[in-house]
Design a protein around this motif. Structure first.
Motif, short mmCIF file in Angstrom:
data_model
loop_
_atom_site.label_atom_id
_atom_site.label_comp_id
_atom_site.label_asym_id
_atom_site.label_seq_id
_atom_site.Cartn_x
_atom_site.Cartn_y
_atom_site.Cartn_z
N PRO A 109 0.83 -1.21 0.00
CA PRO A 109 0.00 0.00 0.00
C PRO A 109 0.86 1.26 0.00
O PRO A 109 2.00 1.26 0.46
CB PRO A 109 -0.81 -0.12 1.30
CG PRO A 109 -0.73 -1.56 1.69
CD PRO A 109 0.59 -2.05 1.19
N LYS A 110 0.30 2.34 -0.50
CA LYS A 110 1.01 3.62 -0.51
C LYS A 110 1.08 4.17 0.91
O LYS A 110 0.19 3.96 1.72
CB LYS A 110 0.29 4.63 -1.42
CG LYS A 110 0.08 4.16 -2.85
CD LYS A 110 1.38 3.83 -3.55
CE LYS A 110 1.14 3.39 -4.99
NZ LYS A 110 2.38 2.92 -5.65
N PRO A 111 2.14 4.88 1.24
CA PRO A 111 2.28 5.44 2.60
C PRO A 111 1.24 6.51 2.88
O PRO A 111 1.01 7.41 2.08
CB PRO A 111 3.70 6.01 2.59
CG PRO A 111 3.99 6.31 1.15
CD PRO A 111 3.29 5.23 0.37
N ASP A 112 0.60 6.40 4.05
CA ASP A 112 -0.44 7.36 4.41
C ASP A 112 0.13 8.72 4.82
O ASP A 112 -0.57 9.73 4.78
CB ASP A 112 -1.28 6.81 5.57
CG ASP A 112 -2.09 5.58 5.17
OD1 ASP A 112 -2.46 5.48 3.99
OD2 ASP A 112 -2.34 4.72 6.04
N ASP A 113 1.40 8.74 5.23
CA ASP A 113 1.98 9.99 5.73
C ASP A 113 2.57 10.85 4.63
O ASP A 113 3.11 11.93 4.91
CB ASP A 113 3.06 9.69 6.78
CG ASP A 113 4.21 8.87 6.20
OD1 ASP A 113 3.97 8.06 5.30
OD2 ASP A 113 5.37 9.06 6.66
N PRO A 115 1.49 12.74 1.13
CA PRO A 115 0.34 13.08 0.28
C PRO A 115 0.68 13.04 -1.21
O PRO A 115 1.84 13.11 -1.60
CB PRO A 115 0.02 14.51 0.71
CG PRO A 115 1.35 15.08 1.14
CD PRO A 115 2.09 13.93 1.77
#
Length: 256
Positions: A109-113, A115
């Motif tokens: 998954p792409k990092p949430d921190d 943008p």
């Protein structure tokens, strides 16, 4: 007062406080040490209100499918932040592959921190470092799609004069550590941006032959192999150096 005498102080004593009088009133209490009033604005030598000096911003904009480029980007931000007056900001470009395809490719998954960035936001940067994996010696399609979305900025030349650099990831030693960055320079040229390579400013680290190391005079790099190999400390150190180097260049240009 006796004849011919001067003024003699009165020996009459003032009444002293007793325990029956109770504590002093609130008006006699000392001013509390804590003051929650708003902080006074900074003033210059002429007494004019001044705003805090804003930091110069370097955007670290990248695409990373398996995290190799992301690892370099995070270390690069550390290098930028280490230069006084500079701030590194991480951004990722939009994904173009459907989630079903990414799942089949076992992409994390792409990092949430971090943008996503839009093309218009690039205008607020003082310098930009672009990172991407290679696809047959050229940038990945996701990064190319992002550059293709900058048409309005190109038309108005809003990025002209901004310093920019590259960092890459390849699967093999002959997979495009130099050509991936070299072929990307055309994007900067059409925007009128200033390409900032690192050359051999990393010093002795650029000449080490005792271990596998990505990176070139064009910028930092990592060898991903089959995807299981992670960036080495030397590759991460080179990325941090590129962040510091880019920050120093941007700072000099801003002071010119």
């Amino acid at each position: 007062m006796g004849k011919g005498g001067g003024c003699v102080p009165s020996k009459k004593k003032l009444p002293s406080a007793t325990a029956d009088e109770g504590p002093p009133s609130a008006r006699d209490a000392p001013i509390p040490a804590q003051d929650n009033s708003p902080e006074a604005p900074a003033l210059d030598v002429d007494g004019v209100v001044t705003d805090p000096i804003a930091k110069l911003k370097i955007f670290v904009v990248f695409y990373s499918m398996y995290g190799h480029v992301e690892g370099l980007a995070r270390r690069m931000k550390k290098g930028v932040d280490g230069v006084d007056g500079l701030e590194g900001l991480l951004f990722r470009v939009p994904e173009t592959l459907p989630i079903e395809v990414l799942e089949q490719m076992k992409a994390p998954p792409k990092p949430d921190d971090i943008p996503e960035i839009s093309a218009a936001e690039l205008t607020t940067a003082d310098g930009i470092l672009f990172g991407f994996p290679t696809r047959y010696g050229c940038m990945a399609a996701q990064m190319k799609a992002f550059f293709d979305s900058t048409g309005q900025l190109w038309k108005e030349q809003q990025l002209a004069g901004k310093p920019a650099g590259f960092f890459v990831s390849t699967g093999t030693q002959g997979g495009g550590q130099e050509t991936t960055a070299w072929t990307a320079i055309t994007q900067l040229a059409h925007h009128g941006m200033l390409f900032v390579p690192i050359g051999y400013t990393f010093g002795a680290g650029m000449f080490k032959m005792d271990s596998i190391r990505g990176g070139s005079p064009y910028g930092a790099g990592v060898f991903a192999g089959d995807g299981t190999r992670q960036p080495s400390e030397t590759e991460l150190a080179l990325a941090e150096h590129q962040g510091k180097y880019m920050a120093a260049v941007v700072k000099r240009l801003a002071q010119a």
